[in-house]
Motif scaffolding. Structure first.
Motif, short mmCIF file in Angstrom:
data_model
loop_
_atom_site.label_atom_id
_atom_site.label_comp_id
_atom_site.label_asym_id
_atom_site.label_seq_id
_atom_site.Cartn_x
_atom_site.Cartn_y
_atom_site.Cartn_z
N TYR A 84 0.99 -1.32 -0.06
CA TYR A 84 -0.05 0.04 -0.03
C TYR A 84 0.80 1.11 -0.03
O TYR A 84 1.81 1.38 0.79
CB TYR A 84 -0.71 0.00 1.25
N THR A 85 0.69 1.92 -0.94
CA THR A 85 1.36 3.43 -0.70
C THR A 85 0.30 4.52 -0.78
O THR A 85 -0.91 4.19 -0.63
CB THR A 85 2.33 3.67 -2.09
N GLY A 86 0.89 5.61 -0.74
CA GLY A 86 -0.02 6.67 -0.53
C GLY A 86 -0.21 6.53 1.09
O GLY A 86 0.87 6.58 1.55
N ASN A 87 -1.33 6.81 1.53
CA ASN A 87 -1.25 6.64 2.85
C ASN A 87 -1.67 5.09 3.43
O ASN A 87 -2.66 4.45 3.35
CB ASN A 87 -2.64 7.70 3.60
N TYR A 88 -0.58 4.76 3.87
CA TYR A 88 -0.54 3.11 4.09
C TYR A 88 -1.73 2.84 5.29
O TYR A 88 -2.48 1.94 5.14
CB TYR A 88 0.85 2.72 4.72
N TYR A 89 -1.81 3.89 6.24
CA TYR A 89 -2.73 3.54 7.29
C TYR A 89 -4.26 3.59 6.79
O TYR A 89 -5.09 3.25 7.45
CB TYR A 89 -2.48 4.19 8.47
N ASP A 90 -4.63 4.53 5.86
CA ASP A 90 -5.80 4.77 5.34
C ASP A 90 -6.28 3.25 4.82
O ASP A 90 -7.46 2.97 4.98
CB ASP A 90 -5.85 5.82 4.17
N LYS A 91 -5.51 2.69 4.04
CA LYS A 91 -5.54 1.46 3.40
C LYS A 91 -5.94 0.33 4.54
O LYS A 91 -7.02 -0.55 4.29
CB LYS A 91 -4.60 1.07 2.63
N VAL B 128 -6.23 14.34 -10.37
CA VAL B 128 -5.92 15.43 -9.01
C VAL B 128 -4.72 14.98 -8.46
O VAL B 128 -3.91 15.99 -8.17
CB VAL B 128 -7.07 15.44 -8.29
N VAL B 129 -4.52 13.83 -8.49
CA VAL B 129 -3.02 13.50 -7.67
C VAL B 129 -1.86 14.05 -8.50
O VAL B 129 -1.16 14.59 -8.03
CB VAL B 129 -3.01 11.92 -7.81
N ALA B 130 -2.18 13.89 -10.00
CA ALA B 130 -0.94 14.21 -10.48
C ALA B 130 -0.56 15.88 -10.54
O ALA B 130 0.20 16.39 -10.40
CB ALA B 130 -1.18 14.12 -12.23
N SER B 131 -1.92 16.79 -10.53
CA SER B 131 -1.84 18.12 -10.18
C SER B 131 -1.19 18.50 -9.12
O SER B 131 -0.47 19.44 -9.03
CB SER B 131 -3.27 18.82 -10.57
N VAL C 251 -4.57 5.48 -9.16
CA VAL C 251 -4.11 4.70 -7.90
C VAL C 251 -2.68 4.24 -8.06
O VAL C 251 -1.82 4.22 -7.40
CB VAL C 251 -5.05 3.61 -7.30
N GLY C 252 -2.51 3.72 -9.51
CA GLY C 252 -1.42 3.25 -9.86
C GLY C 252 -0.08 4.40 -10.05
O GLY C 252 1.02 3.93 -9.44
N LEU C 253 -0.55 5.46 -10.31
CA LEU C 253 0.21 6.63 -10.25
C LEU C 253 0.71 6.89 -8.71
O LEU C 253 1.96 7.16 -8.58
CB LEU C 253 -0.48 7.79 -10.94
N VAL C 254 -0.28 7.02 -7.95
CA VAL C 254 0.21 7.39 -6.47
C VAL C 254 0.98 6.13 -5.81
O VAL C 254 2.00 6.28 -5.26
CB VAL C 254 -1.11 7.49 -5.69
N GLY C 258 4.62 6.93 -4.49
CA GLY C 258 5.26 6.41 -3.38
C GLY C 258 6.15 5.28 -3.39
O GLY C 258 7.29 5.37 -2.56
N ARG C 259 6.25 4.44 -4.41
CA ARG C 259 7.52 3.68 -4.49
C ARG C 259 8.71 4.20 -4.76
O ARG C 259 9.99 3.86 -4.46
CB ARG C 259 6.91 2.26 -5.11
N PHE C 260 8.67 5.02 -5.83
CA PHE C 260 9.69 5.38 -6.86
C PHE C 260 9.77 7.14 -6.46
O PHE C 260 10.57 7.66 -7.34
CB PHE C 260 9.95 5.05 -8.08
#
Lengths: 461, 306, 301
Positions: A84-91, B128-131, C251-254, C258-260
């Protein structure tokens, strides 16, 4: 009229065809170049358990290898990783809320307590007793605070870190300042930072830099704030009183934040956030960081091609009372109480905390959690992989380390948002008032959060 | 639906009426089902949540009206309302002005018109994430393009996302890049202005600005109203940028209402309180929209007459 | 209140209505046009700036990303960055997932919204106005109110970590598109309906063979808007999807970031990959966009 009808029919057929093609492609589950990865399984076996993985680069590689090796060592159980990336804990929260948590979940040692309180985590004490693995849970106060809640053990320590001071040997040499020794004091530190700030040609070098934001900042500052033994709470686990106005706390924050930023001995938070100025790019002489930072300094993942010529030393000792008090972190895995295959989950946890598992973790760039493992397994690997010699600094810090603060659920301080400490930090980073003024202003707010927390606990009990 | 005549004709009429009823409900069934499943049901459930204290993972606990009382006493809630109001009532007028200006500029047959339209719509199309990632860099105090360009004009670097009084202006400025959709709607509205009117006005001697004020604006006033309502509703709900770029900081300057709701629900584990606050938001939206519609009778001109 | 001319019906040709008529090509006109072009170019550059920066950074080598002053066109464009994105992450899987969800949701939306709009625009039945009002009301409801209840609902039917929560709601006549189609349908003269009814056509046939062909612009608009919304949807996949191989592109982009994250050049390449389908879609479908909105009457009524 006729034209329009056939056109729309043609459109319908066209979209149906595209839909069929797309469905066929997605059903394959294999990438066009034919590779399969541990993270893109094509078949989900029955009885397979799920392992959740933190979002960093190194974690994916580590747990891919962990699962490969574990699968080879035994035939009974299978696991599948989800990162999980972004906010791990949200997931994690969303999964618990949806009753589909992973069986084995990675947690930082100060984050799982609300879940333990809600009884969705499996206590591990019985498993530990049964297999006689008590040695893997060191009898140190930090480890007790990080792995237990209300007397029961929930988390298995897998990796961790402690904050030490990294120093750039080239900058020290350039300025003719002797490297810090293991028993250097706060006064030495304060004195050398301005000396290490200079401009060479068009490039500015900074004496000090610190990660921005509240949780990163607070954790790294804890070693400075508690250097003479004063703790900024009345107790670590579920404090009732805040004590941020003490002179040690004030002086630590005044120097490392307000003074350094005001006098440009440290880069501003936006420069740090922008990524261009940091210890890893060779522009900073001293920075408090943990072992997760080392891959940026040497090796294939290094930020600069040549790497940095550096070493590490423990944080400076207090000038009045030399107590070593660095932030010691423990991360690890918990087991979900709803897991349908707890034996498999326990077997996986056993493997990850075994010497073999710990070695995979260490080679992947994460520091082992227990001081014994740090010394025996991690230190030789890391020293060579990341090109530095004082590996004992990490082991010592971990053994003597402290926990900033742990609270149960419902308190905003325990969340990464961290109000109002978040605002304290941004005010300090703005550096237009003294630390004393800022802490005096926000002190009542911090106390109010604690009071609210205890009031709501009283209501629910 | 009145049946006055007695006897056989009324029988036929009633069965026709029943058949029409059935057809209406049949054709409308996806919509009706959708409203019940995805709006009404969840709304009722979330009202129920207001009376509960629930952390999503254990069982909910009844707390009566405590959540409402807490909300009224919550200083963080009021400061988040202020931040949201600042963002909305300064941002939306600016957005409308920019969108209208762009639409006016493009309201001509010209070379490259579709290219310009694409370019102006572009930022709004990006996820939105990209922006958020891109603008984070653009606003960076030391390395960002924006300060770089300001520097060319001799302006000192602005501490955009790190100083409390610059953070919301930064987000407002950022929102101007996403006015593409509003521009498209204004364009459509402008194209509905019959050229006979503007020609008649210019024959009567009206200058460019007078034509604009007295002919164009009234004719597109429904469009302005539509854009205003939609933009205000949207701005009240600003979230992703605040979460990704500043996380509510610095010092709570960008902790807008939806972000505060999200934090309460997903970070502080207080779903009941979050539900209470989201109903607060709904009420505010309804009140403001109603106000705008009421006031609109005085300045919006409908050609077809509504 | 304002100068108002004679009321007119819908303009016959929306492309030219409202445009200034031909004027003599005087010098003043030419310089005004020049000024207009300069302003447009300046504004265009400003609006394009973020995307240009993304494009530029996506072709740079790691060390060049933060060089000041900014070098807009790198000396040696590193097209390999794009290949790296695909080999370092299952981006292809993300794209396929997004396409599946978008297609399913778009088709479901078109069918259901058209049917529902017909019910509201053409059929007379008790409760029609109530349903229309409810439709409008739901457009004002902040999504955050229903976020958690919807999650709980999908959890009860065991649809978490599947694609269904992402596209099923679109199959139930989403309010905005119903509204748009209804407004448009109401502007179609009823003579066609009546002719078909005289021929004995059922409502179903009237809808599909009379109304829908005339609604093509509005339907095209709806198709474009809903596919963009489905493609760009971030909160949905974030909440409902757990496994990496199910991730959609946003989500894949995020995930990729997050990973790279420290590899800005790769993150920007990934961002470009995310955005390119939208660019293509808009360029190809631009005409439908604008015409659809204007003819739907949303702006004017």
């Amino acid at each position: 009229m006729v034209n329009r009808r056939t056109t729309s029919r043609r459109n319908v057929l066209r979209s149906a065809g595209a839909l069929a093609a797309a469905s066929a492609a997605s059903a394959c589950g294999v990438l066009p170049d034919g590779t399969k990865r541990a993270f893109v399984p094509d078949v989900s076996a029955a009885g397979e358990i799920r392992l959740s993985v933190w979002g960093d680069v190194s974690d994916a590689a580590i747990y891919e290898e962990v699962l490969d090796t574990w699968h080879r060592r035994q035939n009974k159980y299978r696991a599948r990783a989800e990162q999980y990336t972004g906010n791990y804990y949200d997931k994690v929260l969303a999964n618990f809320a949806g009753s589909i948590p992973a069986d084995v979940i990675y947690f930082q040692g100060w984050h799982f307590q609300p879940y333990a309180e809600s009884n969705v985590l499996q206590p591990l004490d019985e498993f530990i007793e049964r297999d006689g693995l008590q040695a893997r849970w060191p009898k140190l106060p930090t480890f007790r605070d990080y792995t237990q809640w209300r007397g029961r053990t929930y988390m298995a320590p897998v990796d961790g870190g402690s904050i030490v001071m990294l120093y750039n040997k080239d900058i020290f040499d350039e300025r003719g300042v002797p490297y810090p020794s293991p028993d250097w004091t706060w006064d030495d530190f304060v004195e050398m930072v301005p000396k290490l700030t200079f401009k060479k040609g068009a490039t500015k070098y900074y004496g000090f830099a610190q990660a921005g934001g509240w949780l990163g900042g607070y954790g790294r500052a804890v070693g400075f704030m508690r250097r003479n033994g004063h703790v900024e709470w009345d107790r670590i686990v579920e404090p009732t009183e805040q004590r941020w106005q003490h002179e040690d706390v004030v002086s630590a924050l005044q120097f490392t934040l307000v003074d350094c930023l005001r006098n440009r001995w440290a880069p501003g938070p936006s420069a740090v956030a922008g990524g261009g100025i940091s210890f890893a790019t060779g522009k900073v002489a001293l920075t408090p960081e943990g072992p997760w930072y080392l891959p940026n300094l040497h090796g294939p993942l290094a930020t600069t091609k040549a790497g940095i010529n550096y070493d590490v030393v423990g944080l400076p000792l207090g000038e009045r009372n030399p107590v070593r008090n660095s932030w010691s972190l423990v991360h690890g895995h918990v087991m979900s109480a709803q897991s349908k295959n707890k034996e498999a989950a326990w077997d996986l946890i056993k493997f990850i905390t075994s010497d073999e598992g710990q070695e995979i973790v260490a080679r992947g760039g994460r520091m082992c959690a227990t001081p014994a493992n740090i010394k025996n397994i991690w230190a030789p690997i890391a020293g060579k992989a990341f090109n530095f010699s004082h590996t004992d600094a990490f082991a010592d810090s971990q053994a003597g380390g402290v926990v900033p603060m742990i609270m149960g659920q419902g308190s905003p301080i325990s969340a990464d948002g961290g109000e109002p400490l978040d605002s304290v930090w941004t005010a300090l980073e703005l550096a237009d008032r003294t630390a004393e003024q800022i802490l005096a202003e926000y002190g009542p707010g911090v106390q109010a959060v604690l009071d609210d927390y205890w009031a709501s606990r009283a209501r629910s009990n | 639906m009145v049946t006055a005549a007695a006897g056989a004709p009324s029988e036929a009429r009633r069965s026709r009426w029943r058949q029409r009823q059935a057809q209406g409900i049949l054709f409308g069934s996806p919509l009706i089902l959708g409203i019940i499943l995805f709006w009404l049901g969840p709304m009722l459930y979330s009202i129920y949540l207001i009376t509960q204290d629930w952390n999503l993972i254990s069982e909910p606990a009844f707390v009566g009206l405590d959540n409402i009382r807490d909300a009224l006493n919550d200083t963080a809630l009021w400061s988040s309302l202020r931040a949201t109001a600042y963002y909305t009532f300064v941002g939306v007028p600016l957005q409308l002005i920019v969108a209208l200006a762009l639409a006016l500029l493009l309201n001509q047959k010209m070379v490259g018109r579709s290219v310009y339209r694409l370019v102006f719509y572009l930022p709004a199309m990006m996820p939105v994430v990209a922006s958020a990632v891109v603008f984070n860099q653009i606003f960076n105090t030391e390395f960002g393009i924006l300060n770089h360009i300001l520097g060319v004009f001799g302006i000192a670097p602005v501490n955009w996302l790190f100083a409390p009084h610059w953070a919301v202006p930064a987000l407002i400025l950022m929102s101007l890049w996403f006015t593409g959709p509003q521009m498209i709607i204004f364009l459509a509205g402008l194209q509905g202005v019959p050229k006979q009117l503007t020609e008649a006005a210019s024959i009567d001697g009206a200058g460019v600005f007078q034509r604009f004020r007295h002919v164009t604006v009234p004719m597109i006033s429904p469009t302005i109203l539509f854009n205003m309502i939609v933009s205000i509703i949207g701005s009240f709900q600003v979230f992703a940028q605040a979460l990704i770029m500043t996380n509510g900081g610095p010092q709570g300057a960008t902790r807008f209402l939806v972000l505060y709701i999200y934090q309460n629900g997903f970070e502080y584990f207080k779903m009941g309180y979050a539900a209470t606050l989201s109903w607060f938001l709904f009420l505010i939206v309804v009140v403001f929209t109603a106000m705008q519609l009421l006031v609109s009778r005085r300045w919006v001109y409908y050609e077809g007459g509504w | 209140m304002a100068v108002v001319g004679t009321p007119t019906l819908r303009p016959a040709d929306p492309q030219t209505a409202g445009l200034p008529g031909h004027r003599p090509h005087g010098g003043r006109e030419r310089s005004l046009r020049l000024v207009r072009h300069i302003v447009l170019i300046a504004l265009g550059l400003t609006f394009a700036l973020p995307l240009l920066w993304v494009m530029s950074t996506s072709l740079k080598a790691p060390g060049q990303v933060f060089d000041m002053p900014i070098k807009w066109i790198p000396d040696q464009p590193r097209w390999a960055n794009y290949r790296d994105v695909f080999t370092m992450a299952p981006f292809w899987t993300f794209i396929v997932n997004s396409v599946v969800v978008t297609l399913l949701g778009t088709i479901g939306c078109l069918v259901s919204a058209t049917t529902a709009a017909y019910a509201l625009a053409r059929l007379g039945w008790k409760g029609r106005n109530v349903v229309f009002g409810a439709t409008l009301a739901t457009m004002m409801l902040p999504p955050v109110v229903t976020m958690v209840p919807l999650f709980v609902m999908f959890k009860e039917v065991h649809l978490i970590d599947t694609f269904y929560p992402l596209w099923l709601p679109s199959c139930f006549a989403p309010a905005f598109y119903v509204f748009l189609l209804r407004q448009y349908m109401m502007t179609i003269p009823r003579e066609y309906d009546e002719a078909a009814m005289v021929d004995g056509a059922s409502n179903f046939r009237i809808l599909w063979q009379v109304i829908v062909p005339q609604c093509r612009p509005a339907i095209a608009t709806v198709a474009i808007f809903v596919s963009m919304a489905l493609y760009n949807d971030f909160m949905g996949p974030l909440i409902y999807l757990s496994q990496n191989d199910k991730y959609t592109v946003p989500v894949g982009l995020v995930w990729f970031q997050g990973r790279f994250g420290q590899y800005w050049h790769l993150v920007m390449a990934a961002t470009m990959i995310t955005v390119i389908p939208l660019l293509v879609l808009f360029f190809v479908a631009q005409k439908h966009f604008v015409r659809g909105i204007s003819l739907s009457g949303i702006a004017g009524r």
